[in-house]
Design a protein around this motif. Structure first.
Motif, mmCIF file in Angstrom:
data_model
loop_
_atom_site.group_PDB
_atom_site.id
_atom_site.type_symbol
_atom_site.label_atom_id
_atom_site.label_comp_id
_atom_site.label_asym_id
_atom_site.label_seq_id
_atom_site.Cartn_x
_atom_site.Cartn_y
_atom_site.Cartn_z
ATOM 1 N N MET A 1 0.666 -1.064 -0.053
ATOM 2 C CA MET A 1 -0.153 0.077 0.064
ATOM 3 C C MET A 1 0.956 1.174 0.007
ATOM 4 N N THR A 2 0.652 1.966 -1.042
ATOM 5 C CA THR A 2 1.506 3.174 -1.107
ATOM 6 C C THR A 2 0.663 4.710 -0.537
ATOM 7 N N ASP A 3 0.987 5.596 -0.130
ATOM 8 C CA ASP A 3 0.464 6.685 0.431
ATOM 9 C C ASP A 3 1.718 8.011 -0.022
ATOM 10 N N LYS A 4 1.116 9.170 0.185
ATOM 11 C CA LYS A 4 1.693 10.270 0.111
ATOM 12 C C LYS A 4 3.170 10.202 0.958
ATOM 13 N N ALA A 5 3.263 9.738 2.128
ATOM 14 C CA ALA A 5 4.115 9.652 3.155
ATOM 15 C C ALA A 5 5.475 8.868 2.608
ATOM 16 N N SER A 6 4.969 7.764 1.950
ATOM 17 C CA SER A 6 6.000 6.687 1.582
ATOM 18 C C SER A 6 6.545 7.163 0.049
ATOM 19 N N SER A 7 5.621 7.761 -0.797
ATOM 20 C CA SER A 7 6.276 7.604 -2.190
ATOM 21 C C SER A 7 6.820 9.244 -2.476
ATOM 22 N N PRO A 8 7.944 9.557 -3.074
ATOM 23 C CA PRO A 8 8.303 10.798 -3.170
ATOM 24 C C PRO A 8 7.042 11.593 -4.152
ATOM 25 N N ALA A 9 7.382 12.804 -3.968
ATOM 26 C CA ALA A 9 6.390 13.775 -4.795
ATOM 27 C C ALA A 9 7.029 13.825 -6.220
ATOM 28 N N PRO A 10 5.966 13.628 -7.418
ATOM 29 C CA PRO A 10 6.519 13.891 -8.598
ATOM 30 C C PRO A 10 6.962 15.228 -8.928
ATOM 31 N N ALA A 11 7.223 15.527 -10.091
ATOM 32 C CA ALA A 11 7.821 16.664 -10.440
ATOM 33 C C ALA A 11 6.462 17.623 -10.472
ATOM 34 N N SER A 75 4.397 18.571 -27.802
ATOM 35 C CA SER A 75 5.208 17.987 -26.854
ATOM 36 C C SER A 75 5.193 18.599 -25.602
ATOM 37 N N ILE A 76 4.852 20.015 -25.741
ATOM 38 C CA ILE A 76 4.647 20.728 -24.326
ATOM 39 C C ILE A 76 3.123 20.210 -23.797
ATOM 40 N N LEU A 77 2.145 20.161 -24.587
ATOM 41 C CA LEU A 77 1.063 19.500 -23.954
ATOM 42 C C LEU A 77 1.270 18.091 -23.422
ATOM 43 N N ASP A 78 1.895 17.401 -24.158
ATOM 44 C CA ASP A 78 2.199 15.732 -23.630
ATOM 45 C C ASP A 78 2.814 15.982 -22.105
ATOM 46 N N ALA A 79 3.915 16.745 -22.340
ATOM 47 C CA ALA A 79 4.715 16.782 -21.149
ATOM 48 C C ALA A 79 3.978 17.234 -19.905
ATOM 49 N N TYR A 80 3.089 18.328 -19.909
ATOM 50 C CA TYR A 80 2.365 18.549 -18.948
ATOM 51 C C TYR A 80 1.273 17.879 -18.606
ATOM 52 N N LYS A 81 0.622 17.037 -19.412
ATOM 53 C CA LYS A 81 -0.299 16.040 -19.170
ATOM 54 C C LYS A 81 0.153 14.716 -18.426
ATOM 55 N N ILE A 82 1.361 14.436 -18.858
ATOM 56 C CA ILE A 82 2.097 13.155 -18.027
ATOM 57 C C ILE A 82 2.124 14.033 -16.632
ATOM 58 N N ALA A 83 2.696 15.103 -16.333
ATOM 59 C CA ALA A 83 2.873 15.484 -14.987
ATOM 60 C C ALA A 83 1.733 15.691 -14.212
ATOM 61 N N ARG A 84 0.801 16.256 -14.770
ATOM 62 C CA ARG A 84 -0.385 16.440 -14.194
ATOM 63 C C ARG A 84 -1.038 15.312 -13.562
ATOM 64 N N ILE A 85 -0.841 14.189 -14.603
ATOM 65 C CA ILE A 85 -1.747 13.008 -14.137
ATOM 66 C C ILE A 85 -0.921 12.407 -13.025
ATOM 67 N N ARG A 86 0.507 12.422 -13.041
ATOM 68 C CA ARG A 86 1.488 11.645 -12.045
ATOM 69 C C ARG A 86 1.014 12.447 -10.669
ATOM 70 N N TYR A 87 1.128 13.759 -10.929
ATOM 71 C CA TYR A 87 0.841 14.773 -9.610
ATOM 72 C C TYR A 87 -0.259 14.369 -9.096
ATOM 73 N N THR A 88 -1.495 14.295 -9.788
ATOM 74 C CA THR A 88 -2.759 14.085 -9.281
ATOM 75 C C THR A 88 -2.864 12.824 -8.603
ATOM 76 N N GLN A 89 -2.392 11.872 -9.154
ATOM 77 C CA GLN A 89 -2.440 10.459 -8.684
ATOM 78 C C GLN A 89 -1.561 10.222 -7.311
ATOM 79 N N TRP A 90 -0.486 11.006 -7.384
ATOM 80 C CA TRP A 90 0.240 11.085 -5.968
ATOM 81 C C TRP A 90 -0.584 11.836 -4.972
ATOM 82 N N ALA A 91 -1.016 13.027 -5.174
ATOM 83 C CA ALA A 91 -1.814 13.713 -4.203
ATOM 84 C C ALA A 91 -3.126 13.162 -3.861
ATOM 85 N N HIS A 92 -3.526 12.339 -4.674
ATOM 86 C CA HIS A 92 -4.988 11.633 -4.295
ATOM 87 C C HIS A 92 -4.566 10.155 -3.725
ATOM 88 N N GLY A 93 -3.330 9.834 -3.452
ATOM 89 C CA GLY A 93 -2.944 8.461 -3.035
ATOM 90 C C GLY A 93 -3.291 7.299 -3.940
#
Length: 109
Positions: A1-11, A75-93
């Protein structure tokens, strides 16, 4: 089980967005997918070159290199989309692996 405390924050998505705007492909490098950034850079150069060969002689700089600018914008849109998805997944555990499901929706079986 992963949570915000155990996984490092994405970019931070805004940092990735800024890097992608300043230097093509650098947003993907920050995300850890440099091959994807290199692919975008390759197609940016190729389509920019192709557009110079088929553009009208009186076209401006942007018109002569429109294919490259199109891939640059994607490429700008793609990089931002990937970063946003990763950050949202991390933020919501989100405990699911990053299997590429669009929008966090699980496929129907």
């Amino acid at each position: 089980m992963t949570d915000k405390a155990s996984s490092p924050a994405p970019a931070n998505p805004y940092l990735v967005l800024g890097a992608a705007i300043v230097l093509p492909g650098s947003g993907h490098v920050l995300l850890g997918v440099p091959t994807r950034g290199l692919q975008f850079l390759f197609f940016m150069v190729i389509l920019g070159w192709v557009t110079t060969k088929v553009a009208a002689p009186d076209a401006g700089f942007v018109g002569r290199h429109a294919g490259g600018f199109l891939i640059y914008a994607l490429s700008i849109l793609d990089a931002y989309k990937i970063a946003r998805i990763r950050y949202t997944q991390w933020a919501h555990g989100d405990r699911r692996s990053d299997d590429g499901a669009a929008g966090g929706v699980e496929p129907h079986t």
